[in-house]
Design a protein around this motif. Structure first.
Motif, PDB file in Angstrom:
ATOM      1  N   PHE A  61      41.865  44.323  33.534  1.00  0.00           N
ATOM      2  CA  PHE A  61      40.971  43.360  32.877  1.00  0.00           C
ATOM      3  C   PHE A  61      40.542  42.277  33.852  1.00  0.00           C
ATOM      4  CE2 PHE A  61      40.263  39.353  30.652  1.00  0.00           C
ATOM      5  CZ  PHE A  61      39.209  39.718  29.833  1.00  0.00           C
ATOM      6  N   ALA A  62      41.493  41.727  34.602  1.00  0.00           N
ATOM      7  CA  ALA A  62      41.181  40.631  35.516  1.00  0.00           C
ATOM      8  C   ALA A  62      40.268  41.081  36.653  1.00  0.00           C
ATOM      9  CB  ALA A  62      42.470  40.038  36.075  1.00  0.00           C
ATOM     10  N   SER A  63      40.419  42.313  37.108  1.00  0.00           N
ATOM     11  CA  SER A  63      39.627  42.751  38.251  1.00  0.00           C
ATOM     12  C   SER A  63      38.310  43.405  37.855  1.00  0.00           C
ATOM     13  CB  SER A  63      40.442  43.718  39.109  1.00  0.00           C
ATOM     14  OG  SER A  63      40.730  44.893  38.374  1.00  0.00           O
ATOM     15  N   THR A  64      38.247  44.030  36.700  1.00  0.00           N
ATOM     16  CA  THR A  64      37.053  44.782  36.322  1.00  0.00           C
ATOM     17  C   THR A  64      36.327  44.171  35.132  1.00  0.00           C
ATOM     18  OG1 THR A  64      38.204  46.760  37.065  1.00  0.00           O
ATOM     19  CG2 THR A  64      36.219  47.103  35.815  1.00  0.00           C
ATOM     20  N   GLY A  65      37.032  43.552  34.237  1.00  0.00           N
ATOM     21  CA  GLY A  65      36.411  43.024  33.027  1.00  0.00           C
ATOM     22  C   GLY A  65      35.767  41.672  33.194  1.00  0.00           C
ATOM     23  N   THR A  66      36.264  40.875  34.124  1.00  0.00           N
ATOM     24  CA  THR A  66      35.707  39.549  34.357  1.00  0.00           C
ATOM     25  C   THR A  66      35.099  39.522  35.747  1.00  0.00           C
ATOM     26  OG1 THR A  66      37.806  38.743  35.203  1.00  0.00           O
ATOM     27  CG2 THR A  66      37.404  38.448  32.862  1.00  0.00           C
ATOM     28  N   LEU A  67      33.790  39.585  35.796  1.00  0.00           N
ATOM     29  CA  LEU A  67      33.081  39.629  37.076  1.00  0.00           C
ATOM     30  C   LEU A  67      32.746  38.209  37.504  1.00  0.00           C
ATOM     31  CD1 LEU A  67      30.728  42.619  36.249  1.00  0.00           C
ATOM     32  CD2 LEU A  67      32.876  42.670  37.492  1.00  0.00           C
ATOM     33  N   ASP A  68      33.605  37.617  38.302  1.00  0.00           N
ATOM     34  CA  ASP A  68      33.438  36.231  38.736  1.00  0.00           C
ATOM     35  C   ASP A  68      32.161  36.089  39.553  1.00  0.00           C
ATOM     36  OD1 ASP A  68      33.949  33.578  39.109  1.00  0.00           O
ATOM     37  OD2 ASP A  68      35.412  33.879  40.709  1.00  0.00           O
ATOM     38  N   GLY A  69      31.318  35.158  39.147  1.00  0.00           N
ATOM     39  CA  GLY A  69      30.087  34.891  39.866  1.00  0.00           C
ATOM     40  C   GLY A  69      28.918  35.790  39.484  1.00  0.00           C
ATOM     41  N   TYR A  70      29.142  36.765  38.623  1.00  0.00           N
ATOM     42  CA  TYR A  70      28.058  37.648  38.198  1.00  0.00           C
ATOM     43  C   TYR A  70      27.167  36.872  37.226  1.00  0.00           C
ATOM     44  CZ  TYR A  70      25.853  42.088  36.963  1.00  0.00           C
ATOM     45  OH  TYR A  70      24.967  43.103  36.793  1.00  0.00           O
ATOM     46  N   PRO A  71      25.851  36.986  37.335  1.00  0.00           N
ATOM     47  CA  PRO A  71      24.980  36.216  36.440  1.00  0.00           C
ATOM     48  C   PRO A  71      25.028  36.745  35.004  1.00  0.00           C
ATOM     49  CG  PRO A  71      23.670  37.663  37.826  1.00  0.00           C
ATOM     50  CD  PRO A  71      25.097  37.788  38.279  1.00  0.00           C
ATOM     51  N   GLY A  72      25.897  36.191  34.228  1.00  0.00           N
ATOM     52  CA  GLY A  72      26.017  36.573  32.828  1.00  0.00           C
ATOM     53  C   GLY A  72      25.337  35.556  31.933  1.00  0.00           C
TER      54      GLY A  72
END
Length: 114
Positions: free
Chosen positions: A83-94
């Motif tokens: 979850f931490a590595s794939t589910g939350t894309l840090d810095g991705y324009p959401g």
């Protein structure tokens, strides 16, 4: 055999949780992101089943009441790391109205790593 089933469910749950977070935050949920999650589902379900079987095999000398604990702890760690590595894309324009710049959904407990 039960360990393999629990592992398969954990693999499915990891991908489902990460997919839900991406869809909620509108981060990485375009056609490529959905394809990535479908591909990872094919890898995670049997991978977690094999991992659970391996951990169950290695913990067979433990007392009977404590044998499921290592399997469950390892699978819980796999789900959290996935979850931490794939589910939350840090810095991705959401969607900044739904999630912050780290793309961690507000329904995710703050005391768990993300």
């Amino acid at each position: 055999m039960t360990a393999a089933l629990v592992g398969a469910v954990a693999g499915w749950a990891a991908v489902a949780l990460a997919s839900h977070a991406r869809a909620y935050c509108h981060a990485g949920w375009e056609a490529g992101g959905r394809f990535e999650m479908a591909f990872l589902l094919v890898l995670m379900v049997p991978g977690c089943a094999v991992l659970a079987l391996l951990i169950a095999f290695l913990s067979r000398r433990l007392p009977r009441w404590s044998r499921p604990l290592p399997v469950l702890l390892v699978l819980a760690m796999v789900v959290l790391v996935f979850f931490a590595s794939t589910g939350t894309l840090d810095g991705y324009p959401g969607n900044p109205e739904r999630c912050g710049p780290d793309n961690v959904p507000p329904w995710w407990p703050g005391w768990l790593p993300a």
